[in-house]
Design a protein around this motif. Sequence first.
Motif, PDB file in Angstrom:
ATOM      1  N   TYR A 130      -2.249   0.252  -7.634  1.00 22.89           N
ATOM      2  CA  TYR A 130      -1.785   1.591  -8.494  1.00 22.89           C
ATOM      3  C   TYR A 130      -2.723   2.282  -9.493  1.00 22.89           C
ATOM      4  O   TYR A 130      -3.454   3.036  -9.553  1.00 22.89           O
ATOM      5  CB  TYR A 130      -0.501   2.236  -8.489  1.00 22.89           C
ATOM      6  N   GLY A 155       2.029   7.374  -6.527  1.00 23.01           N
ATOM      7  CA  GLY A 155       1.105   8.031  -6.803  1.00 23.01           C
ATOM      8  C   GLY A 155       1.514   9.406  -6.981  1.00 23.01           C
ATOM      9  O   GLY A 155       1.344  10.493  -7.225  1.00 23.01           O
ATOM     10  N   VAL A 156       2.090   9.344  -5.536  1.00 27.16           N
ATOM     11  CA  VAL A 156       3.654  10.484  -5.478  1.00 27.16           C
ATOM     12  C   VAL A 156       4.335  10.862  -6.650  1.00 27.16           C
ATOM     13  O   VAL A 156       4.412  12.347  -7.028  1.00 27.16           O
ATOM     14  CB  VAL A 156       3.881  10.730  -3.858  1.00 27.16           C
ATOM     15  N   LEU A 194      -6.510   2.051  -8.893  1.00 29.62           N
ATOM     16  CA  LEU A 194      -6.813   3.209  -7.663  1.00 29.62           C
ATOM     17  C   LEU A 194      -7.072   4.614  -8.672  1.00 29.62           C
ATOM     18  O   LEU A 194      -8.422   5.480  -9.093  1.00 29.62           O
ATOM     19  CB  LEU A 194      -6.155   3.816  -6.839  1.00 29.62           C
ATOM     20  N   VAL A 214       1.057   4.336  -3.089  1.00 27.85           N
ATOM     21  CA  VAL A 214       0.883   5.611  -2.948  1.00 27.85           C
ATOM     22  C   VAL A 214       2.238   6.249  -3.145  1.00 27.85           C
ATOM     23  O   VAL A 214       2.128   7.104  -3.821  1.00 27.85           O
ATOM     24  CB  VAL A 214       0.447   6.075  -0.858  1.00 27.85           C
ATOM     25  N   LEU A 215       3.446   5.779  -3.137  1.00 31.17           N
ATOM     26  CA  LEU A 215       4.147   6.758  -3.577  1.00 31.17           C
ATOM     27  C   LEU A 215       4.790   6.522  -4.987  1.00 31.17           C
ATOM     28  O   LEU A 215       4.982   7.333  -5.333  1.00 31.17           O
ATOM     29  CB  LEU A 215       5.866   6.105  -3.146  1.00 31.17           C
ATOM     30  N   GLN A 252       6.835   8.555 -12.514  1.00 25.22           N
ATOM     31  CA  GLN A 252       6.269   7.246 -11.608  1.00 25.22           C
ATOM     32  C   GLN A 252       6.693   6.056 -12.056  1.00 25.22           C
ATOM     33  O   GLN A 252       6.930   5.057 -11.460  1.00 25.22           O
ATOM     34  CB  GLN A 252       4.778   7.248 -12.754  1.00 25.22           C
ATOM     35  N   VAL A 280      -4.969   9.778  -9.319  1.00 25.25           N
ATOM     36  CA  VAL A 280      -2.942   9.115  -8.848  1.00 25.25           C
ATOM     37  C   VAL A 280      -1.765   9.306 -10.466  1.00 25.25           C
ATOM     38  O   VAL A 280      -1.044   8.766  -9.787  1.00 25.25           O
ATOM     39  CB  VAL A 280      -2.984   8.077  -8.217  1.00 25.25           C
ATOM     40  N   ALA A 293       0.854  -1.091  -0.034  1.00 26.95           N
ATOM     41  CA  ALA A 293      -0.274   0.014   0.113  1.00 26.95           C
ATOM     42  C   ALA A 293       1.101   1.400  -0.041  1.00 26.95           C
ATOM     43  O   ALA A 293       0.421   2.460  -0.731  1.00 26.95           O
ATOM     44  CB  ALA A 293      -0.823  -0.407   0.952  1.00 26.95           C
ATOM     45  N   LEU A 294       1.778   1.253   0.707  1.00 27.69           N
ATOM     46  CA  LEU A 294       2.867   2.514   1.311  1.00 27.69           C
ATOM     47  C   LEU A 294       3.565   2.855  -0.501  1.00 27.69           C
ATOM     48  O   LEU A 294       3.464   3.867  -0.815  1.00 27.69           O
ATOM     49  CB  LEU A 294       3.585   1.770   1.683  1.00 27.69           C
ATOM     50  N   CYS A 322       1.562  -4.343  -6.423  1.00 24.39           N
ATOM     51  CA  CYS A 322       1.515  -2.793  -6.101  1.00 24.39           C
ATOM     52  C   CYS A 322       1.155  -1.685  -7.588  1.00 24.39           C
ATOM     53  O   CYS A 322       0.042  -1.585  -7.041  1.00 24.39           O
ATOM     54  CB  CYS A 322       2.805  -2.744  -5.195  1.00 24.39           C
TER      55      CYS A 322
END
Length: 158
Positions: free
Chosen positions: A70, A31-32, A73, A28-29, A47, A80, A24-25, A66
């Motif tokens: 992503y 996406g950031v 999402l 998110v990374l 990305q 994202v 999950a982390l 992962c």
Amino acid sequence: MAILEWERNHMNHKNNTRDTVFIALFAVLIGVCAWISIPTAIPFTMQTFGVFFALNFLGGKKGTVCVCIYLLLGLIGIPVYANGTAGIGILFGTTGGYMIGWIFSGLSVWILETLLGRKIWAQSVCMLVGLWVCYGFGTAWFMAVYARTAGAIGLWAA
């Protein structure tokens, strides 16, 4: 005997929780990393760095999960993707092939890790092959979608 069995199950549960949190982390990374963008005709974002960082840290199997999370999402509408976009139109547009290519990159890394192990030299080979797979799939996708919308384009121009 029962104590050993309980301890083994307890340790597996801890590892599953830890793996889930890391997956999950890293989703998110990625996406950031999508927010870090150089605007060009095809957005150049971080990305791909996030994807390959996840594949290297988590391994091919968990890294591929992962990446799929992503992409899902963004597919369900959470912004994202690059420049805060989302949706099926982005995923199946001209640049979507690179994003879908990340899944095939992850699968190729997973296969190569299984064959070569996770030594530093093997990870370098895995990442290089994964990048070739990503760009090969993405470029072919781009050429096909671009040809449908604007006319044929050569490989070098793509």
